[in-house]
Write a protein that holds these residues in place. Structure first.
Motif, PDB file in Angstrom:
ATOM      1  N   TYR A  60       5.854   3.218  -8.439  1.00 20.92           N
ATOM      2  CA  TYR A  60       5.152   4.481  -8.233  1.00 20.92           C
ATOM      3  C   TYR A  60       3.745   4.209  -7.731  1.00 20.92           C
ATOM      4  O   TYR A  60       3.257   3.074  -7.783  1.00 20.92           O
ATOM      5  CB  TYR A  60       5.114   5.281  -9.544  1.00 20.92           C
ATOM      6  CG  TYR A  60       4.168   4.721 -10.577  1.00 20.92           C
ATOM      7  CD1 TYR A  60       4.485   3.551 -11.262  1.00 20.92           C
ATOM      8  CD2 TYR A  60       2.951   5.341 -10.837  1.00 20.92           C
ATOM      9  CE1 TYR A  60       3.611   3.010 -12.195  1.00 20.92           C
ATOM     10  CE2 TYR A  60       2.075   4.811 -11.774  1.00 20.92           C
ATOM     11  CZ  TYR A  60       2.399   3.649 -12.445  1.00 20.92           C
ATOM     12  OH  TYR A  60       1.532   3.113 -13.353  1.00 20.92           O
ATOM     13  N   CYS A  61       3.075   5.272  -7.264  1.00 16.48           N
ATOM     14  CA  CYS A  61       1.676   5.161  -6.832  1.00 16.48           C
ATOM     15  C   CYS A  61       0.787   5.712  -7.942  1.00 16.48           C
ATOM     16  O   CYS A  61       0.922   6.881  -8.316  1.00 16.48           O
ATOM     17  CB  CYS A  61       1.438   5.947  -5.549  1.00 16.48           C
ATOM     18  SG  CYS A  61      -0.323   5.983  -5.139  1.00 16.48           S
ATOM     19  N   PRO A  62      -0.148   4.898  -8.460  1.00 13.55           N
ATOM     20  CA  PRO A  62      -0.987   5.360  -9.578  1.00 13.55           C
ATOM     21  C   PRO A  62      -1.920   6.508  -9.191  1.00 13.55           C
ATOM     22  O   PRO A  62      -2.369   7.260 -10.066  1.00 13.55           O
ATOM     23  CB  PRO A  62      -1.788   4.106  -9.959  1.00 13.55           C
ATOM     24  CG  PRO A  62      -1.713   3.196  -8.782  1.00 13.55           C
ATOM     25  CD  PRO A  62      -0.426   3.512  -8.070  1.00 13.55           C
ATOM     26  N   THR A  63      -2.205   6.679  -7.911  1.00 14.23           N
ATOM     27  CA  THR A  63      -3.079   7.774  -7.472  1.00 14.23           C
ATOM     28  C   THR A  63      -2.286   9.050  -7.190  1.00 14.23           C
ATOM     29  O   THR A  63      -2.637  10.133  -7.653  1.00 14.23           O
ATOM     30  CB  THR A  63      -3.844   7.376  -6.189  1.00 14.23           C
ATOM     31  OG1 THR A  63      -4.469   6.123  -6.410  1.00 14.23           O
ATOM     32  CG2 THR A  63      -4.886   8.412  -5.842  1.00 14.23           C
ATOM     33  N   CYS A  64      -1.211   8.910  -6.427  1.00 11.58           N
ATOM     34  CA  CYS A  64      -0.416  10.093  -6.055  1.00 11.58           C
ATOM     35  C   CYS A  64       0.432  10.605  -7.215  1.00 11.58           C
ATOM     36  O   CYS A  64       0.854  11.762  -7.211  1.00 11.58           O
ATOM     37  CB  CYS A  64       0.498   9.771  -4.881  1.00 11.58           C
ATOM     38  SG  CYS A  64      -0.382   9.319  -3.381  1.00 11.58           S
ATOM     39  N   GLN A  65       0.714   9.727  -8.183  1.00 12.29           N
ATOM     40  CA  GLN A  65       1.549  10.123  -9.331  1.00 12.29           C
ATOM     41  C   GLN A  65       0.783   9.814 -10.619  1.00 12.29           C
ATOM     42  O   GLN A  65       1.179   8.934 -11.392  1.00 12.29           O
ATOM     43  CB  GLN A  65       2.867   9.356  -9.321  1.00 12.29           C
ATOM     44  CG  GLN A  65       3.747   9.632  -8.104  1.00 12.29           C
ATOM     45  CD  GLN A  65       4.830   8.579  -7.932  1.00 12.29           C
ATOM     46  OE1 GLN A  65       4.650   7.624  -7.184  1.00 12.29           O
ATOM     47  NE2 GLN A  65       5.948   8.734  -8.612  1.00 12.29           N
ATOM     48  N   PRO A  74       0.823  -1.223   0.000  1.00 15.37           N
ATOM     49  CA  PRO A  74       0.000   0.000   0.000  1.00 15.37           C
ATOM     50  C   PRO A  74       0.852   1.265   0.000  1.00 15.37           C
ATOM     51  O   PRO A  74       1.882   1.323   0.677  1.00 15.37           O
ATOM     52  CB  PRO A  74      -0.805  -0.114   1.300  1.00 15.37           C
ATOM     53  CG  PRO A  74      -0.047  -1.058   2.163  1.00 15.37           C
ATOM     54  CD  PRO A  74       0.707  -1.981   1.251  1.00 15.37           C
ATOM     55  N   CYS A  75       0.402   2.259  -0.774  1.00 13.56           N
ATOM     56  CA  CYS A  75       1.072   3.564  -0.783  1.00 13.56           C
ATOM     57  C   CYS A  75       1.010   4.145   0.633  1.00 13.56           C
ATOM     58  O   CYS A  75      -0.062   4.186   1.230  1.00 13.56           O
ATOM     59  CB  CYS A  75       0.362   4.504  -1.764  1.00 13.56           C
ATOM     60  SG  CYS A  75       0.880   6.227  -1.614  1.00 13.56           S
ATOM     61  N   PRO A  76       2.138   4.612   1.183  1.00 11.16           N
ATOM     62  CA  PRO A  76       2.122   5.161   2.536  1.00 11.16           C
ATOM     63  C   PRO A  76       1.311   6.451   2.647  1.00 11.16           C
ATOM     64  O   PRO A  76       0.939   6.868   3.738  1.00 11.16           O
ATOM     65  CB  PRO A  76       3.605   5.416   2.836  1.00 11.16           C
ATOM     66  CG  PRO A  76       4.306   5.375   1.536  1.00 11.16           C
ATOM     67  CD  PRO A  76       3.479   4.563   0.594  1.00 11.16           C
ATOM     68  N   ARG A  77       0.979   7.059   1.489  1.00 12.27           N
ATOM     69  CA  ARG A  77       0.226   8.317   1.518  1.00 12.27           C
ATOM     70  C   ARG A  77      -1.267   8.067   1.346  1.00 12.27           C
ATOM     71  O   ARG A  77      -2.076   8.660   2.037  1.00 12.27           O
ATOM     72  CB  ARG A  77       0.749   9.236   0.406  1.00 12.27           C
ATOM     73  CG  ARG A  77       0.491  10.687   0.617  1.00 12.27           C
ATOM     74  CD  ARG A  77       1.570  11.580  -0.016  1.00 12.27           C
ATOM     75  NE  ARG A  77       1.895  11.193  -1.384  1.00 12.27           N
ATOM     76  CZ  ARG A  77       2.967  11.640  -2.041  1.00 12.27           C
ATOM     77  NH1 ARG A  77       3.796  12.489  -1.462  1.00 12.27           N
ATOM     78  NH2 ARG A  77       3.213  11.249  -3.265  1.00 12.27           N
ATOM     79  N   CYS A  78      -1.655   7.167   0.422  1.00 11.79           N
ATOM     80  CA  CYS A  78      -3.085   7.022   0.109  1.00 11.79           C
ATOM     81  C   CYS A  78      -3.591   5.582   0.253  1.00 11.79           C
ATOM     82  O   CYS A  78      -4.797   5.348   0.166  1.00 11.79           O
ATOM     83  CB  CYS A  78      -3.363   7.515  -1.305  1.00 11.79           C
ATOM     84  SG  CYS A  78      -2.774   6.392  -2.583  1.00 11.79           S
ATOM     85  N   GLY A  79      -2.717   4.610   0.412  1.00 10.87           N
ATOM     86  CA  GLY A  79      -3.151   3.231   0.619  1.00 10.87           C
ATOM     87  C   GLY A  79      -3.349   2.416  -0.650  1.00 10.87           C
ATOM     88  O   GLY A  79      -3.503   1.195  -0.595  1.00 10.87           O
TER      89      GLY A  79
END
Ligand SMILES: [Zn+2]
Length: 275
Positions: free
Chosen positions: A261-266, A241-246
């Motif tokens: 990478y995170c598909p939501t944050c990036q 899980p992304c540490p920022r958004c999960g």
């Protein structure tokens, strides 16, 4: 593989051991480590005094008299040790010094090199700016990126654009700056480049503070491990899980390099470059 923070950590560890000492012997257990110049070229370093131990990008440099130098490039699995390794040894070269110290070049995959340069200038000038130097600014990075349409991830790995950044720290910096790795370098506007510049300096400085990341074969010259990888947000964490958004982190190939990478944050910027 060793990047700027790992090489800088090694530099700091060996500097006090060998500065001021003379190189008394260069013993090559694997002659191919000497690169295209051949093993004889390294014998020219025997007898020379080490004036300083420098780092430029991912290169470790023993600076000798008259602007000569011995350059160690660790590539994928190279390691510098101050004593015989306990296990998994693949020692390819041993540099001995007049004060009794030895540097052992251990390398499982045999991709690293040790080369003697009569003049260090061409190598030093060929590399891009040092990301932690004062003259590396958000503006200078923007100016450099504006000339490249390649994906930003590939641009960060180009040692002519910025020296010393590799796969792990490029991914970490892009995550902090919320930039998709496929975004064309020249499309990033100044605020986004400024975020990236800040993130780059932060991840590299933090990693030096943690003595590098021991994700693969990297260890300090005394055999200790670095701990920078415990602070990673995305590198080598596909599916976690992304540490920022999960959201589950993803891995995409950018010019043959796996990029996390995170598909939501990036999110893709809608103008992603070809891989
Ligand atoms: Zn996220």
């Amino acid at each position: 593989m060793p990047e700027l923070p790992e090489v800088e950590t090694i530099r700091r560890a060996i500097e006090p051991c060998i500065v001021g000492a003379r190189i008394s012997d260069v013993s090559l257990l694997d002659p191919s480590i000497a690169g295209p110049e051949g093993p004889e070229s390294l014998q020219a370093a025997v007898g020379a005094t080490v004036r300083a131990v420098l780092r430029r990008g991912k290169h470790l440099i023993l600076l000798l008299n008259g602007n000569r130098g011995v350059v160690l490039h660790l590539r994928m699995t190279g390691a510098i040790l101050l004593q015989e390794p306990a296990t998994k040894a693949r020692v390819r070269a041993v540099l001995s010094f007049s004060n009794g110290e030895k540097l052992l070049f251990n390398d499982m995959r045999r991709l690293g090199t040790i080369r003697h340069y009569q003049d260090m200038k061409p190598l030093l000038q060929r590399l891009g700016p040092e990301p932690l130097d004062e003259d590396f600014t958000a503006d200078s990075l923007k100016e450099s990126l504006s000339r490249h349409r390649i994906p930003i991830k590939a641009a960060l790995l180009d040692q002519h654009i910025v020296a010393g950044v590799g796969n792990m720290y490029a991914d970490e910096a892009l995550f902090l700056a919320r930039i998709h790795p496929m975004t064309p370098a020249r499309n990033l506007d100044i605020p986004r480049v400024a975020s990236l510049w800040k993130a780059l300096r932060q991840v590299l400085t933090d990693a030096i503070g943690s003595k590098g990341a021991s994700v693969s074969t990297y260890a300090l010259p005394n055999g200790e491990h670095g701990t920078a990888h415990f602070g990673f947000n995305v590198a080598h964490k596909k599916g976690e899980p992304c540490p920022r958004c999960g959201m589950a982190l993803q891995r995409v190939m950018v010019r043959k390099r796996g990029s996390y990478y995170c598909p939501t944050c990036q999110p893709p910027s809608g103008d992603t470059a070809g891989g």
